[in-house]
Design a protein around this motif. Structure first.
Motif, PDB file in Angstrom:
ATOM      1  N   PHE A  60       0.824  -1.209   0.000  1.00 29.43           N
ATOM      2  CA  PHE A  60       0.000   0.000   0.000  1.00 29.43           C
ATOM      3  C   PHE A  60       0.863   1.266   0.000  1.00 29.43           C
ATOM      4  N   ILE A  61       1.848   1.305   0.876  1.00 30.68           N
ATOM      5  CA  ILE A  61       2.709   2.493   0.979  1.00 30.68           C
ATOM      6  C   ILE A  61       3.518   2.706  -0.299  1.00 30.68           C
ATOM      7  N   LEU A  62       4.095   1.628  -0.814  1.00 31.85           N
ATOM      8  CA  LEU A  62       4.912   1.742  -2.024  1.00 31.85           C
ATOM      9  C   LEU A  62       4.078   2.129  -3.242  1.00 31.85           C
ATOM     10  N   LEU A  63       2.843   1.627  -3.321  1.00 26.31           N
ATOM     11  CA  LEU A  63       1.970   1.994  -4.440  1.00 26.31           C
ATOM     12  C   LEU A  63       1.537   3.460  -4.351  1.00 26.31           C
ATOM     13  N   LEU A  64       1.365   3.949  -3.128  1.00 27.20           N
ATOM     14  CA  LEU A  64       1.076   5.381  -2.964  1.00 27.20           C
ATOM     15  C   LEU A  64       2.210   6.229  -3.538  1.00 27.20           C
ATOM     16  N   ILE A  65       3.438   5.719  -3.357  1.00 36.02           N
ATOM     17  CA  ILE A  65       4.601   6.464  -3.849  1.00 36.02           C
ATOM     18  C   ILE A  65       4.751   6.323  -5.363  1.00 36.02           C
ATOM     19  N   THR A  66       4.707   5.085  -5.856  1.00 35.26           N
ATOM     20  CA  THR A  66       4.953   4.859  -7.283  1.00 35.26           C
ATOM     21  C   THR A  66       3.842   5.422  -8.163  1.00 35.26           C
ATOM     22  N   GLU A  67       2.605   5.420  -7.659  1.00 36.29           N
ATOM     23  CA  GLU A  67       1.484   5.922  -8.463  1.00 36.29           C
ATOM     24  C   GLU A  67       1.094   7.353  -8.113  1.00 36.29           C
ATOM     25  N   ARG A  68       1.889   8.020  -7.296  1.00 35.95           N
ATOM     26  CA  ARG A  68       1.614   9.415  -6.929  1.00 35.95           C
ATOM     27  C   ARG A  68       0.186   9.586  -6.420  1.00 35.95           C
ATOM     28  N   ASP A  69      -0.196   8.692  -5.470  1.00 37.82           N
ATOM     29  CA  ASP A  69      -1.552   8.734  -4.914  1.00 37.82           C
ATOM     30  C   ASP A  69      -2.592   8.550  -6.014  1.00 37.82           C
ATOM     31  N   LEU A  70      -2.304   7.607  -6.911  1.00 41.35           N
ATOM     32  CA  LEU A  70      -3.197   7.272  -8.026  1.00 41.35           C
ATOM     33  C   LEU A  70      -3.589   8.519  -8.822  1.00 41.35           C
ATOM     34  N   ALA A  71      -2.581   9.186  -9.331  1.00 46.08           N
ATOM     35  CA  ALA A  71      -2.815  10.396 -10.132  1.00 46.08           C
ATOM     36  C   ALA A  71      -3.590  10.097 -11.409  1.00 46.08           C
ATOM     37  N   ILE A  72      -3.665   8.807 -11.780  1.00 48.68           N
ATOM     38  CA  ILE A  72      -4.379   8.405 -12.983  1.00 48.68           C
ATOM     39  C   ILE A  72      -5.889   8.618 -12.839  1.00 48.68           C
ATOM     40  N   LEU A  73      -6.396   8.641 -11.593  1.00 44.85           N
ATOM     41  CA  LEU A  73      -7.828   8.837 -11.370  1.00 44.85           C
ATOM     42  C   LEU A  73      -8.216  10.283 -11.684  1.00 44.85           C
ATOM     43  N   PRO A  74      -9.499  10.520 -11.977  1.00 44.66           N
ATOM     44  CA  PRO A  74      -9.956  11.893 -12.277  1.00 44.66           C
ATOM     45  C   PRO A  74      -9.589  12.874 -11.165  1.00 44.66           C
ATOM     46  N   ALA A  75      -9.382  14.124 -11.541  1.00 45.41           N
ATOM     47  CA  ALA A  75      -8.909  15.145 -10.604  1.00 45.41           C
ATOM     48  C   ALA A  75      -9.833  15.330  -9.407  1.00 45.41           C
ATOM     49  N   GLY A  76     -11.142  15.147  -9.579  1.00 48.65           N
ATOM     50  CA  GLY A  76     -12.083  15.387  -8.501  1.00 48.65           C
ATOM     51  C   GLY A  76     -12.256  14.229  -7.543  1.00 48.65           C
ATOM     52  N   THR A  77     -11.510  13.131  -7.724  1.00 49.61           N
ATOM     53  CA  THR A  77     -11.650  11.952  -6.873  1.00 49.61           C
ATOM     54  C   THR A  77     -11.224  12.268  -5.444  1.00 49.61           C
ATOM     55  N   SER A  78     -12.046  11.903  -4.475  1.00 42.74           N
ATOM     56  CA  SER A  78     -11.762  12.199  -3.066  1.00 42.74           C
ATOM     57  C   SER A  78     -10.553  11.404  -2.578  1.00 42.74           C
ATOM     58  N   TRP A  79      -9.924  11.883  -1.501  1.00 41.63           N
ATOM     59  CA  TRP A  79      -8.778  11.187  -0.935  1.00 41.63           C
ATOM     60  C   TRP A  79      -9.172   9.812  -0.414  1.00 41.63           C
ATOM     61  N   PHE A  80     -10.407   9.701   0.131  1.00 38.05           N
ATOM     62  CA  PHE A  80     -10.863   8.412   0.647  1.00 38.05           C
ATOM     63  C   PHE A  80     -10.962   7.386  -0.474  1.00 38.05           C
ATOM     64  N   ASN A  81     -11.531   7.806  -1.597  1.00 36.04           N
ATOM     65  CA  ASN A  81     -11.672   6.891  -2.727  1.00 36.04           C
ATOM     66  C   ASN A  81     -10.313   6.528  -3.315  1.00 36.04           C
ATOM     67  N   ARG A  82      -9.385   7.480  -3.343  1.00 33.54           N
ATOM     68  CA  ARG A  82      -8.043   7.181  -3.824  1.00 33.54           C
ATOM     69  C   ARG A  82      -7.363   6.167  -2.904  1.00 33.54           C
ATOM     70  N   THR A  83      -7.589   6.319  -1.597  1.00 32.34           N
ATOM     71  CA  THR A  83      -7.011   5.384  -0.628  1.00 32.34           C
ATOM     72  C   THR A  83      -7.574   3.985  -0.819  1.00 32.34           C
ATOM     73  N   VAL A  84      -8.891   3.886  -0.988  1.00 38.08           N
ATOM     74  CA  VAL A  84      -9.528   2.584  -1.171  1.00 38.08           C
ATOM     75  C   VAL A  84      -9.034   1.913  -2.446  1.00 38.08           C
ATOM     76  N   ASN A  85      -8.907   2.674  -3.523  1.00 36.19           N
ATOM     77  CA  ASN A  85      -8.416   2.111  -4.777  1.00 36.19           C
ATOM     78  C   ASN A  85      -6.965   1.650  -4.667  1.00 36.19           C
ATOM     79  N   THR A  86      -6.163   2.389  -3.904  1.00 37.95           N
ATOM     80  CA  THR A  86      -4.775   1.981  -3.694  1.00 37.95           C
ATOM     81  C   THR A  86      -4.708   0.716  -2.852  1.00 37.95           C
ATOM     82  N   LEU A  87      -5.541   0.657  -1.812  1.00 39.59           N
ATOM     83  CA  LEU A  87      -5.628  -0.566  -1.006  1.00 39.59           C
ATOM     84  C   LEU A  87      -6.044  -1.754  -1.864  1.00 39.59           C
ATOM     85  N   PHE A  88      -7.018  -1.526  -2.740  1.00 40.79           N
ATOM     86  CA  PHE A  88      -7.486  -2.592  -3.628  1.00 40.79           C
ATOM     87  C   PHE A  88      -6.361  -3.055  -4.540  1.00 40.79           C
ATOM     88  N   LEU A  89      -5.583  -2.113  -5.039  1.00 40.67           N
ATOM     89  CA  LEU A  89      -4.477  -2.441  -5.936  1.00 40.67           C
ATOM     90  C   LEU A  89      -3.387  -3.231  -5.221  1.00 40.67           C
TER      91      LEU A  89
END
Length: 452
Positions: free
Chosen positions: A244-273
């Motif tokens: 989870f921590i390394l994916l947050l770093i490598t994916e820049r907090d899932l920058a691929i997701l739309p700009a308006g995506t909430s931090w909670f949803n970005r966290t859940v998607n990173t956890l899922f990944l």
């Protein structure tokens, strides 16, 4: 003593052949059913190689597909895939024992030994009690998952379709199979944190292993966990957090997701990944769009996989844990490999190292073959092949896009990898070998060589 050892070797060889034959028969049955015209949405017969590939992927609970499950297969075909995944995940011996119980027939010694080996049990006495947990927990998680997912899917799709996709998704998530009936995995639900959280719980539950679940459920009585469960939990949590921590770093907090995506949803998607590479195969983000560092991390997680005796593949968390502990002990100059006030046997460590070596050889050979037979797109390098190889060996189901374009040779290689990954590399190799059971009475003098 020597005769007993010879008998054990002969029995294990026979048992390995029976287990391999059992999974092979399941693939044959699945191939026959999926070959029927009623198994496809168009009513046309699917090519034999694609049918075999799909049956093997389902039986080995991988999820790699050469045709789109949602579009190509009819409801009947999808249910056949579901059934193969269920039997492949829990083991055909589990259903054999269930049938014996329904018929109120006693389980023979040979059947108990098959169950013991298929579930990686240490003692034969554990067979009956563990089988109850296997069947009971499977029903509990899958039915519970169906109910939780129906809360979201029924209002979205209606009662009929909603219950169907809830059932399908609950089973595939718990079984750690990557098949879906949406056509693009869970990419349409990347903003639905509820569905993703339920799915993660099912994936983790299936990949944790029935022996670990039994220890956790009986903890209030025993007030202790087995060494296997402790190592499994520590390794699983460590990989989960680190991923989870390394994916947050490598994916820049899932920058691929739309700009308006909430931090909670970005966290859940990173956890899922970080969860799905542990052999689940479901994804909310196109794998091809991930950064190179993320792809490398996913490949490491796919190689490790889940827990022995679970629905997961890979070299398993306990093997990885022992390797880490062995390395730490050597670096500290300690002779014994210790964990939780216990010392691992040398045979245990040797078996783990042998497993990693054999897995590396199998993966290397498969990569070499596919690098020669398959076409690699210009935007990718060797990772295009290695990723698919590790996904097949770890029975994961994630793909960079190679599987639908595989040549016949490529499909055969991937099928073999999926089979080895599900049945187990030791079981597969022992069943194919023609070794003679021998115990050497001669031991030569010991001598050291230069290492490193």
């Amino acid at each position: 003593m020597i005769m007993e050892r010879l008998k054990q070797v002969k029995f294990f060889d026979t048992l390995s052949k029976k287990m391999v034959a059992g999974f092979a028969i399941l693939i044959v049955i699945g191939t026959i059913l999926l070959s029927l015209p009623m198994a496809t949405a168009t009513g046309k017969v699917t090519s034999l190689i694609n049918v075999i590939f799909t049956a093997a992927s389902a039986t080995c609970i991988t999820g790699l597909t050469v045709v789109n499950t949602a579009e190509h297969w009819s409801t009947f075909g999808q249910l056949v895939i579901l059934g193969l995944s269920e039997v492949g995940a829990l083991g055909y011996m589990t259903f054999a024992v269930l049938l014996f119980n329904i018929m109120r027939r006693n389980i023979g010694l040979s059947t108990q030994l098959m169950v013991k080996e298929s579930l990686n049990l240490e003692n034969l006495s554990d067979t009956k009690s563990v089988m109850r947990y296997v069947i009971g927990l499977s029903l509990l998680f899958q039915v519970g998952g169906l109910g939780l997912l129906a809360v979201d899917f029924v209002p979205r799709f209606g009662w009929s379709r909603g219950l169907y996709v809830s059932m399908y998704h609950a089973v595939m998530s718990f079984c750690n199979a990557g098949f879906d009936v949406f056509g693009n995995s869970l990419m349409d639900f990347r903003s639905d944190s509820y569905v993703l959280i339920v799915t993660m719980v099912l994936i983790i539950a299936g990949g944790l292993g029935f022996l670990v679940w039994r220890d956790l459920l009986l903890f209030h009585e025993r007030h202790r966990l087995t060494l296997n469960s402790k190592l499994t939990l520590v390794t699983t949590i460590s990989l989960f957090v680190a991923g989870f921590i390394l994916l947050l770093i490598t994916e820049r907090d899932l920058a691929i997701l739309p700009a308006g995506t909430s931090w909670f949803n970005r966290t859940v998607n990173t956890l899922f990944l970080s969860v799905t590479p542990r052999t689940a195969g479901l994804t909310t983000i196109p794998t091809q769009s991930l950064r190179v560092g993320s792809l490398f991390l996913l490949m490491v997680l796919m190689f490790v996989g889940g827990t022995p005796g679970s629905t997961a593949g890979g070299i398993k968390t306990t093997t990885f844990g022992i390797l880490m502990l062995q390395s730490i002990a050597q670096l500290r100059g300690r002779q014994d490999v210790e964990f939780s006030h216990r010392r691992f046997s040398q045979s245990n460590i040797s078996r783990a190292l042998l497993l990693i070596f054999l897995a590396s050889v199998v993966i290397s050979v498969a990569t070499l073959i596919l690098a020669q037979t398959e076409t690699i797109p210009k935007e990718f390098g060797l990772e295009y092949v290695v990723f698919e190889v590790l996904s097949a060996f770890g029975t994961v189901g994630l793909s960079l896009g190679l599987t639908p374009h595989l040549t016949v040779i490529g499909k055969l290689v991937i099928m073999l990898l999926m089979f080895i990954g599900r049945v187990g590399i030791f079981t597969s190799l022992y069943s194919l070998s023609k070794r003679q059971a021998r115990v050497s009475l001669i031991r030569y003098p010991e001598e050291n060589i230069l290492i490193g």
